[in-house]
Design a protein around this motif. Structure first.
Motif, PDB file in Angstrom:
ATOM      1  N   PHE A  31       0.836  -1.205   0.000  1.00 10.53           N
ATOM      2  CA  PHE A  31       0.000   0.000   0.000  1.00 10.53           C
ATOM      3  C   PHE A  31       0.870   1.253   0.000  1.00 10.53           C
ATOM      4  N   ASN A  32       1.938   1.251   0.796  1.00  7.34           N
ATOM      5  CA  ASN A  32       2.804   2.425   0.881  1.00  7.34           C
ATOM      6  C   ASN A  32       3.588   2.671  -0.395  1.00  7.34           C
ATOM      7  N   ALA A  33       3.625   1.676  -1.269  1.00  2.83           N
ATOM      8  CA  ALA A  33       4.234   1.863  -2.587  1.00  2.83           C
ATOM      9  C   ALA A  33       3.185   2.199  -3.629  1.00  2.83           C
ATOM     10  N   ASN A  34       2.056   1.488  -3.568  1.00  2.03           N
ATOM     11  CA  ASN A  34       0.948   1.718  -4.499  1.00  2.03           C
ATOM     12  C   ASN A  34      -0.357   1.390  -3.769  1.00  2.03           C
ATOM     13  N   PRO A  35      -1.147   2.395  -3.375  1.00  2.00           N
ATOM     14  CA  PRO A  35      -2.344   2.152  -2.558  1.00  2.00           C
ATOM     15  C   PRO A  35      -3.345   1.192  -3.198  1.00  2.00           C
ATOM     16  N   ILE A  76      -3.474  10.519  -1.361  1.00  5.29           N
ATOM     17  CA  ILE A  76      -3.742  10.316  -2.786  1.00  5.29           C
ATOM     18  C   ILE A  76      -4.897   9.333  -2.979  1.00  5.29           C
ATOM     19  N   TYR A  77      -4.877   8.265  -2.195  1.00  4.00           N
ATOM     20  CA  TYR A  77      -5.920   7.242  -2.321  1.00  4.00           C
ATOM     21  C   TYR A  77      -7.297   7.809  -1.953  1.00  4.00           C
ATOM     22  N   LEU A  78      -7.386   8.565  -0.869  1.00  2.00           N
ATOM     23  CA  LEU A  78      -8.671   9.114  -0.439  1.00  2.00           C
ATOM     24  C   LEU A  78      -9.174  10.177  -1.398  1.00  2.00           C
ATOM     25  N   ASP A  79      -8.260  10.888  -2.035  1.00  2.00           N
ATOM     26  CA  ASP A  79      -8.672  11.877  -3.029  1.00  2.00           C
ATOM     27  C   ASP A  79      -9.325  11.200  -4.226  1.00  2.00           C
ATOM     28  N   GLU A  80      -8.871   9.988  -4.537  1.00  2.00           N
ATOM     29  CA  GLU A  80      -9.457   9.238  -5.651  1.00  2.00           C
ATOM     30  C   GLU A  80     -10.692   8.450  -5.238  1.00  2.00           C
ATOM     31  N   PHE A  91      -8.879   3.685   9.320  1.00  2.00           N
ATOM     32  CA  PHE A  91      -9.083   4.415  10.570  1.00  2.00           C
ATOM     33  C   PHE A  91      -8.324   3.765  11.731  1.00  2.00           C
ATOM     34  N   CYS A  92      -8.224   2.437  11.718  1.00  2.00           N
ATOM     35  CA  CYS A  92      -7.611   1.699  12.829  1.00  2.00           C
ATOM     36  C   CYS A  92      -6.172   1.291  12.568  1.00  2.00           C
ATOM     37  N   THR A  93      -5.566   1.783  11.480  1.00  2.00           N
ATOM     38  CA  THR A  93      -4.203   1.403  11.118  1.00  2.00           C
ATOM     39  C   THR A  93      -3.317   2.639  11.121  1.00  2.00           C
ATOM     40  N   ARG A  94      -2.129   2.499  11.722  1.00  2.00           N
ATOM     41  CA  ARG A  94      -1.199   3.623  11.799  1.00  2.00           C
ATOM     42  C   ARG A  94       0.086   3.369  11.013  1.00  2.00           C
ATOM     43  N   THR A  95       0.141   2.305  10.231  1.00  2.00           N
ATOM     44  CA  THR A  95       1.365   1.979   9.500  1.00  2.00           C
ATOM     45  C   THR A  95       1.310   2.407   8.038  1.00  2.00           C
ATOM     46  N   LEU A  96       0.243   3.079   7.625  1.00  2.00           N
ATOM     47  CA  LEU A  96       0.088   3.475   6.230  1.00  2.00           C
ATOM     48  C   LEU A  96       0.741   4.838   6.002  1.00  2.00           C
ATOM     49  N   ASN A  97       1.418   4.967   4.894  1.00  2.00           N
ATOM     50  CA  ASN A  97       2.066   6.219   4.537  1.00  2.00           C
ATOM     51  C   ASN A  97       1.007   7.287   4.276  1.00  2.00           C
TER      52      ASN A  97
END
Length: 319
Positions: free
Chosen positions: A146-150, A187-191, A175-181
């Motif tokens: 995910f941190n390379a390509n969501p 970028i992912y949420l904007d899409e 919401f429950c994960t803190r390891t995502l870039n």
């Protein structure tokens, strides 16, 4: 009392070694015993907290001979408690020594849920051959992807059955994960505005002061670096959610979602003004109140003043 008993036992031992067949000690031997006793007493007094040097050295020597304590000799509850403090890497290393203990499913389940608080697979019947240790490796691999390509990361989670193909499930996972870039996540949420909508509804801003609620919001959904359509969308969604969580307060203050929207923009601009080293002439409290009330006339002057004080004392709302 412990030191007194030790002296008695030690004297008995020395006396037993010093007596000859006729049942008496030589004077020379007696003087040596007395000297040793005085020396031992002096060493014991010098020990911090009254610790007996003899016992300390004896205990240390025995520990060096035995090495690290064997967890298999402890009660299982205590062993699992000790191992629960390890991270995944250390737990894998511990499994080389204590295979049955370190591979326990409860330990790996705790690691999974402490790092990824929500996954769809948690609420399903586990498939045949399921293990939380394997799940941890898949979650770690999916997070790196995910941190390379969501998009590829989300597809990986779905292909492994970890996440359902649902905007609500994806939003809960984020919401429950803190390891995502956070840059890739932005970028992912904007899409994926459908995921963004569900992510906003997971926030509960009830009885929170507006600047603090805005800070919490931007900790989960990071603001863009520049003004634009996406920032306007975020502030709009936040304003409606904040009003929905505090209906009584909105009625009391006479605020609408549009008024909260104006306040949020004012707080962001004030944050930049007060924290930026490039701005020499900082905005005063009087200027902030005057400018804000021009945009939203129904807002109380005292309320706007409290907003200024919060930014001045706490800091940026979107740092």
């Amino acid at each position: 009392m412990g030191q007194g008993l030790w002296r008695v036992a030690r004297n008995q031992q020395l006396q037993h070694q010093g007596f000859s067949g006729q049942g008496f000690l030589s004077r020379e031997h007696g003087r040596r015993i007395a000297t040793n006793n005085v020396s031992n007493t002096s060493h014991r007094k010098q020990a911090q907290g009254g610790i007996d040097i003899y016992h300390l050295l004896k205990t240390r020597k025995s520990k060096e001979q035995e090495g690290f304590i064997n967890l298999e000799m402890l009660p299982p509850e205590l062993s699992f408690t000790i191992l629960s403090y390890l991270n995944a890497t250390d737990l894998c290393l511990a499994s080389c020594v204590w295979q049955d203990l370190a591979n326990d499913e409860l330990l790996w389940q705790g690691l999974c849920k402490s790092t990824w608080g929500h996954c769809s697979i948690y609420n399903k019947n586990p498939p045949l051959g399921f293990s939380f240790r394997k799940l941890y490796m898949q979650l770690d691999e999916g997070s790196l992807t995910f941190n390379a390509n969501p998009d590829e990361g989300v597809n990986y989670f779905m292909s492994k059955g970890i996440l359902d193909d649902s905007p609500k499930e994806i939003a809960k996972f984020i919401f429950c994960t803190r390891t995502l870039n956070w840059k890739k996540l932005r970028i992912y949420l904007d899409e994926r505005r459908d995921v963004l909508d569900d992510l906003v509804t997971l926030h509960n801003f009830r009885n929170q002061f507006l600047p603090n609620a805005l800070r919490e919001f931007f900790r989960h959904i990071h603001a863009p670096e520049e003004r634009g359509e996406y920032l306007e969308t975020l502030i709009t969604k936040f304003s409606h959610r904040f009003c929905a969580c505090n209906p009584d307060l909105m009625r009391e203050l006479g605020l609408s979602p549009d008024a909260v929207y104006v306040l949020c923009y004012s707080l962001i601009l004030l944050s930049i003004d007060l924290t930026s080293p490039h701005v020499k002439n900082k905005m005063s409290k009087r200027e902030f109140i005057r400018n804000t009330r021009r945009a939203a006339q129904n807002i109380s002057e005292d309320f706007v003043g409290h907003l200024y004080d919060n930014i001045y004392l706490v800091g940026h709302v979107a740092a």
